[in-house]
Design an enzyme around this catalytic site. Structure first.
Site, PDB file in Angstrom:
ATOM      1  N   GLY A 111       0.800  -1.212   0.000  1.00 48.49           N
ATOM      2  CA  GLY A 111       0.000   0.000   0.000  1.00 48.49           C
ATOM      3  C   GLY A 111       0.834   1.264   0.000  1.00 48.49           C
ATOM      4  N   ASP A 144      -5.745  -7.908  -6.920  1.00 46.64           N
ATOM      5  CA  ASP A 144      -5.346  -7.873  -5.515  1.00 46.64           C
ATOM      6  C   ASP A 144      -4.149  -6.942  -5.374  1.00 46.64           C
ATOM      7  OD1 ASP A 144      -7.272  -9.812  -4.670  1.00 46.64           O
ATOM      8  OD2 ASP A 144      -6.002 -11.365  -5.547  1.00 46.64           O
ATOM      9  N   LEU A 145      -4.323  -5.838  -4.691  1.00 40.23           N
ATOM     10  CA  LEU A 145      -3.326  -4.776  -4.625  1.00 40.23           C
ATOM     11  C   LEU A 145      -1.978  -5.289  -4.132  1.00 40.23           C
ATOM     12  CD1 LEU A 145      -2.753  -1.722  -4.908  1.00 40.23           C
ATOM     13  CD2 LEU A 145      -3.441  -1.484  -2.505  1.00 40.23           C
ATOM     14  N   ASP A 146      -0.929  -5.053  -4.928  1.00 39.12           N
ATOM     15  CA  ASP A 146       0.458  -5.383  -4.584  1.00 39.12           C
ATOM     16  C   ASP A 146       0.664  -6.876  -4.313  1.00 39.12           C
ATOM     17  OD1 ASP A 146       1.207  -2.715  -4.803  1.00 39.12           O
ATOM     18  OD2 ASP A 146       0.833  -2.295  -2.692  1.00 39.12           O
ATOM     19  N   GLU A 147      -0.175  -7.731  -4.883  1.00 41.35           N
ATOM     20  CA  GLU A 147      -0.044  -9.168  -4.651  1.00 41.35           C
ATOM     21  C   GLU A 147       0.134  -9.961  -5.942  1.00 41.35           C
ATOM     22  OE1 GLU A 147      -2.960 -10.828  -2.080  1.00 41.35           O
ATOM     23  OE2 GLU A 147      -2.604  -9.403  -0.463  1.00 41.35           O
TER      24      GLU A 147
END
Length: 289
Positions: free
Chosen positions: A202, A227-230
């Site tokens: 994040g 999926d954020l930053d995944e």
């Protein structure tokens, strides 16, 4: 087929005789094998291959080659893709305020360190237009707010289509892309995250790293997913720091790591060194041919 290098990326269930079957196929079609890299995941029982071929004096057309290989792939339950080096890829760079990754990619492309066409730069701010002008790359300023997000993304998608973009690079583009946007470009959006994921996902990771007192900071380049930053991690690196480092100095140190990590990830993608399997990126080392 005109003289060029052809790269096949292959993944399938592991089984005996795969190397012989693939190499025999290409030999019988008249290709000279320049390199053959392979990896077996014994846990998942999966096989991965990157094979580079010299197509000089090969009589088969692209369509016939792909049709014939499809027949073999169906028997072996393969997922595969083929790439032709004569077809230079078009890249779009998305940026916000920060210039170091943008400038680095433009300089590397101009010097030939990464082989592509940087077709356009898109930003939600106008601050970095002078850099685009310096390199002669079209710059599109498309502001975005919460209320105009869908409209702005539609404009971005239209520009990407008009420029026949193959790869999108988020070079510190500080916006979260919508699921609709991301799903239109699977494994074609690379993001640089200014942290060694999965730590400090994040926003504002350097401030949180400072508050945590970490002894290493890093950067991570990954494919963007919903999926954020995944998304699948392509490249990472770290730099050792001390308790004397401040959030400001962490950003300065981190900027150098970000440049290197993003450039390497982009180069790996452009050179077809990556096979994505589930949420893992299998990254073959650069071959020496």
């Amino acid at each position: 087929m005109k003289s060029q290098i052809v790269t096949f990326l292959i993944k399938c269930p592991d089984q005996k005789g795969l190397v012989a079957k693939f190499t025999s196929f290409f030999y019988e079609e008249g290709f000279n094998i320049l390199s053959c890299q392979q990896y077996v995941n014994g846990i998942a029982d999966r096989y991965y291959m990157r094979i580079r071929l010299d197509a000089e004096d090969v009589g088969i057309s692209k369509k016939d080659l792909e049709d014939k290989f499809s027949n073999l792939a169906e028997v072996l339950e393969c997922t595969w893709s083929v790439h032709y080096d004569s077809e230079k890829q078009n890249v779009a760079i998305l940026v916000s305020h920060t210039s170091h990754c943008l400038y680095d990619l433009l300089e590397r492309q101009r010097e030939g360190a990464i082989d592509c066409n940087i077709s356009l730069i898109i930003s939600n701010h106008n601050k970095l237009k002078p850099i685009a002008d310096m390199f002669g790359v079209p710059y599109y300023h498309l502001p975005i707010t919460k209320e105009t997000k869908a409209e702005q993304e539609a404009q971005v998608i239209q520009l990407l289509s008009e420029h026949n973009v193959d790869l999108i690079v988020m070079a510190r583009y500080m916006q979260i892309l919508s699921e609709n946007f991301i799903n239109q470009y699977p494994q074609r959006i690379i993001n640089i995250h200014h942290s060694f994921l999965p730590a400090f996902q994040g926003a504002d990771p350097y401030r949180r790293a400072y508050e945590r007192g970490v002894k290493l900071i890093g950067a991570t380049a990954h494919y963007t997913t919903v999926d954020l930053d995944e998304g699948p991690i392509i490249e990472q690196d770290v730099e050792r720091i001390t308790h004397e480092s401040t959030p400001k100095t962490l950003k300065q140190i981190g900027a150098d790591v970000e440049r290197l990590v993003l450039a390497k990830a982009v180069k790996c993608h452009l050179q077809h060194q990556i096979i994505v399997s589930d949420n893992r990126a299998i990254v073959f080392p650069e071959s020496g041919e």
